[in-house]
Design a protein around this motif. Sequence first.
Motif, PDB file in Angstrom:
ATOM      1  N   ILE A  53     -10.390  -8.199  -5.206  1.00 15.06           N
ATOM      2  CA  ILE A  53      -9.698  -6.790  -5.131  1.00 15.06           C
ATOM      3  C   ILE A  53     -10.398  -5.968  -4.127  1.00 15.06           C
ATOM      4  O   ILE A  53      -9.768  -5.262  -3.172  1.00 15.06           O
ATOM      5  N   ARG A  54     -11.672  -5.868  -4.272  1.00 19.86           N
ATOM      6  CA  ARG A  54     -12.653  -5.363  -3.080  1.00 19.86           C
ATOM      7  C   ARG A  54     -12.337  -5.736  -1.886  1.00 19.86           C
ATOM      8  O   ARG A  54     -12.120  -4.838  -0.856  1.00 19.86           O
ATOM      9  N   ASP A  55     -12.105  -6.985  -1.574  1.00 15.97           N
ATOM     10  CA  ASP A  55     -11.843  -7.374  -0.522  1.00 15.97           C
ATOM     11  C   ASP A  55     -10.232  -6.904   0.295  1.00 15.97           C
ATOM     12  O   ASP A  55     -10.309  -6.643   1.140  1.00 15.97           O
ATOM     13  N   ALA A  56      -9.446  -6.882  -0.753  1.00 12.73           N
ATOM     14  CA  ALA A  56      -8.236  -6.753  -0.628  1.00 12.73           C
ATOM     15  C   ALA A  56      -8.017  -5.113  -0.081  1.00 12.73           C
ATOM     16  O   ALA A  56      -7.412  -4.878   1.025  1.00 12.73           O
ATOM     17  N   ILE A  57      -8.857  -4.299  -0.881  1.00 15.25           N
ATOM     18  CA  ILE A  57      -8.873  -3.188  -0.324  1.00 15.25           C
ATOM     19  C   ILE A  57      -9.511  -2.648   0.970  1.00 15.25           C
ATOM     20  O   ILE A  57      -9.080  -1.696   1.845  1.00 15.25           O
ATOM     21  N   ARG A  58     -10.418  -3.275   1.171  1.00 17.17           N
ATOM     22  CA  ARG A  58     -11.545  -3.131   2.438  1.00 17.17           C
ATOM     23  C   ARG A  58     -10.748  -3.897   3.759  1.00 17.17           C
ATOM     24  O   ARG A  58     -10.643  -3.383   4.853  1.00 17.17           O
ATOM     25  N   ASN A  59      -9.563  -4.763   3.337  1.00 18.95           N
ATOM     26  CA  ASN A  59      -8.961  -5.358   4.697  1.00 18.95           C
ATOM     27  C   ASN A  59      -7.632  -4.643   4.745  1.00 18.95           C
ATOM     28  O   ASN A  59      -6.735  -4.929   5.555  1.00 18.95           O
ATOM     29  N   GLY A  60      -7.315  -3.628   3.985  1.00 18.97           N
ATOM     30  CA  GLY A  60      -6.093  -2.831   3.825  1.00 18.97           C
ATOM     31  C   GLY A  60      -5.049  -3.677   3.441  1.00 18.97           C
ATOM     32  O   GLY A  60      -3.664  -3.517   3.674  1.00 18.97           O
ATOM     33  N   SER A  61      -5.237  -4.725   2.584  1.00 20.30           N
ATOM     34  CA  SER A  61      -4.095  -5.565   2.210  1.00 20.30           C
ATOM     35  C   SER A  61      -3.463  -4.847   0.500  1.00 20.30           C
ATOM     36  O   SER A  61      -3.576  -5.691  -0.259  1.00 20.30           O
ATOM     37  N   TYR A  62      -2.842  -3.752   1.086  1.00 21.39           N
ATOM     38  CA  TYR A  62      -2.085  -3.305  -0.288  1.00 21.39           C
ATOM     39  C   TYR A  62      -1.050  -2.333   0.230  1.00 21.39           C
ATOM     40  O   TYR A  62      -0.995  -2.159   1.390  1.00 21.39           O
ATOM     41  N   ASN A  63      -0.111  -2.007  -0.478  1.00 21.95           N
ATOM     42  CA  ASN A  63       1.102  -1.138  -0.145  1.00 21.95           C
ATOM     43  C   ASN A  63       1.407  -0.445  -1.519  1.00 21.95           C
ATOM     44  O   ASN A  63       1.047  -0.373  -2.547  1.00 21.95           O
ATOM     45  N   TRP A  64       2.087   0.844  -1.202  1.00 15.21           N
ATOM     46  CA  TRP A  64       2.568   1.482  -2.286  1.00 15.21           C
ATOM     47  C   TRP A  64       4.052   1.304  -2.478  1.00 15.21           C
ATOM     48  O   TRP A  64       4.780   1.228  -1.646  1.00 15.21           O
ATOM     49  N   GLN A  65       4.444   1.086  -3.636  1.00 18.44           N
ATOM     50  CA  GLN A  65       5.789   0.704  -3.915  1.00 18.44           C
ATOM     51  C   GLN A  65       6.296   1.692  -5.228  1.00 18.44           C
ATOM     52  O   GLN A  65       5.227   1.791  -6.187  1.00 18.44           O
ATOM     53  N   VAL A  66       7.184   2.017  -5.200  1.00 23.37           N
ATOM     54  CA  VAL A  66       7.774   2.770  -6.374  1.00 23.37           C
ATOM     55  C   VAL A  66       8.996   1.951  -7.247  1.00 23.37           C
ATOM     56  O   VAL A  66       9.940   1.553  -6.507  1.00 23.37           O
ATOM     57  N   ALA A  67       8.746   1.870  -8.312  1.00 25.13           N
ATOM     58  CA  ALA A  67       9.898   0.940  -9.191  1.00 25.13           C
ATOM     59  C   ALA A  67      10.353   1.938 -10.095  1.00 25.13           C
ATOM     60  O   ALA A  67       9.962   2.920 -10.733  1.00 25.13           O
ATOM     61  N   ARG A  68      11.872   1.734 -10.044  1.00 21.36           N
ATOM     62  CA  ARG A  68      12.704   2.665 -10.903  1.00 21.36           C
ATOM     63  C   ARG A  68      13.539   1.746 -11.768  1.00 21.36           C
ATOM     64  O   ARG A  68      13.739   0.703 -11.432  1.00 21.36           O
ATOM     65  N   VAL A  69      13.301   2.074 -13.300  1.00 24.17           N
ATOM     66  CA  VAL A  69      13.836   1.208 -14.067  1.00 24.17           C
ATOM     67  C   VAL A  69      15.307   2.052 -14.624  1.00 24.17           C
ATOM     68  O   VAL A  69      15.139   3.213 -15.114  1.00 24.17           O
ATOM     69  N   ASP A  70      16.569   1.631 -14.497  1.00 24.84           N
ATOM     70  CA  ASP A  70      17.644   2.466 -15.065  1.00 24.84           C
ATOM     71  C   ASP A  70      18.008   2.008 -16.357  1.00 24.84           C
ATOM     72  O   ASP A  70      17.211   1.462 -17.133  1.00 24.84           O
ATOM     73  N   LEU A  71      19.022   2.591 -17.063  1.00 23.82           N
ATOM     74  CA  LEU A  71      19.197   2.816 -18.509  1.00 23.82           C
ATOM     75  C   LEU A  71      19.610   1.250 -19.030  1.00 23.82           C
ATOM     76  O   LEU A  71      19.321   1.029 -20.226  1.00 23.82           O
ATOM     77  N   GLU A  72      20.066   0.304 -18.263  1.00 26.18           N
ATOM     78  CA  GLU A  72      20.219  -1.062 -18.511  1.00 26.18           C
ATOM     79  C   GLU A  72      19.067  -1.857 -18.304  1.00 26.18           C
ATOM     80  O   GLU A  72      19.070  -3.210 -18.666  1.00 26.18           O
ATOM     81  N   GLY A  73      17.739  -1.348 -17.826  1.00 26.20           N
ATOM     82  CA  GLY A  73      16.697  -2.191 -17.612  1.00 26.20           C
ATOM     83  C   GLY A  73      16.597  -2.830 -16.321  1.00 26.20           C
ATOM     84  O   GLY A  73      15.471  -3.591 -15.997  1.00 26.20           O
ATOM     85  N   LYS A  74      17.491  -2.602 -15.395  1.00 21.17           N
ATOM     86  CA  LYS A  74      17.254  -3.008 -14.086  1.00 21.17           C
ATOM     87  C   LYS A  74      16.090  -2.501 -13.461  1.00 21.17           C
ATOM     88  O   LYS A  74      16.297  -1.054 -13.341  1.00 21.17           O
ATOM     89  N   ILE A  75      15.261  -3.191 -12.773  1.00 21.74           N
ATOM     90  CA  ILE A  75      14.351  -2.471 -12.020  1.00 21.74           C
ATOM     91  C   ILE A  75      14.594  -2.559 -10.405  1.00 21.74           C
ATOM     92  O   ILE A  75      14.956  -3.781  -9.789  1.00 21.74           O
ATOM     93  N   THR A  76      14.567  -1.703  -9.734  1.00 22.86           N
ATOM     94  CA  THR A  76      14.584  -1.540  -8.271  1.00 22.86           C
ATOM     95  C   THR A  76      13.260  -0.999  -7.701  1.00 22.86           C
ATOM     96  O   THR A  76      12.744  -0.222  -8.278  1.00 22.86           O
ATOM     97  N   TYR A  77      12.865  -1.382  -6.476  1.00 22.00           N
ATOM     98  CA  TYR A  77      11.623  -1.343  -5.754  1.00 22.00           C
ATOM     99  C   TYR A  77      12.098  -0.544  -4.595  1.00 22.00           C
ATOM    100  O   TYR A  77      12.949  -1.008  -3.845  1.00 22.00           O
ATOM    101  N   HIS A  78      11.225   0.523  -4.406  1.00 19.70           N
ATOM    102  CA  HIS A  78      11.685   1.480  -3.195  1.00 19.70           C
ATOM    103  C   HIS A  78      10.258   1.682  -2.612  1.00 19.70           C
ATOM    104  O   HIS A  78       9.003   2.073  -3.067  1.00 19.70           O
ATOM    105  N   GLN A  79      10.076   0.875  -1.285  1.00 18.55           N
ATOM    106  CA  GLN A  79       8.819   0.956  -0.665  1.00 18.55           C
ATOM    107  C   GLN A  79       8.791   2.293   0.101  1.00 18.55           C
ATOM    108  O   GLN A  79       9.416   2.976   0.842  1.00 18.55           O
TER     109      GLN A  79
END
Length: 172
Positions: free
Chosen positions: A145-171
Amino acid sequence: MANDILELFQSFRTILCLCPYCNQIQRLSDINPRYGGRIKKTWLDIYESRVKALEKKVEAFEEKAEELRQSATEKGRKQVPDILRRSMSIEFMNLSYNPYDIKALMHPVDFIIFDGLHSAENVKEIIFLSKKISNNGLNKIRESIRDAIRNGSYNWQVARVDLEGKITYHQK
């Protein structure tokens, strides 16, 4: 019989009276007679007085309940720092972070601190906080985890769950 009663009340509109106090002419149906003596209470009078008493008690209870809720909330908020500090390792108790900024993850990292989240509503820094342990497997995960952070190997994603339980990701 119902018609007879209705006719009687209708006839009260045609009977005119002179008020002894204000000397005004009024219809019998519009006057509000007063009696100087004691009037015997009916079941309806008793019922109405009990309803009023109950309404007063409900109102007083609701006011008291709201006060108790607010008091309990304040008391709970005051206890959060101590509870959080007691749940943390002795090594972490004297940290100068706002206790409301500290969130427990417990695995693979013990805590994550969003420094400035509650005091300035502007996160200055994110700190992963864990006690050093002798578990080699967990230590390797933490190092990765420390190495991934130091190397910048991470991103931010927003997950939305609708009323039917379907998950969509928005980068972002």
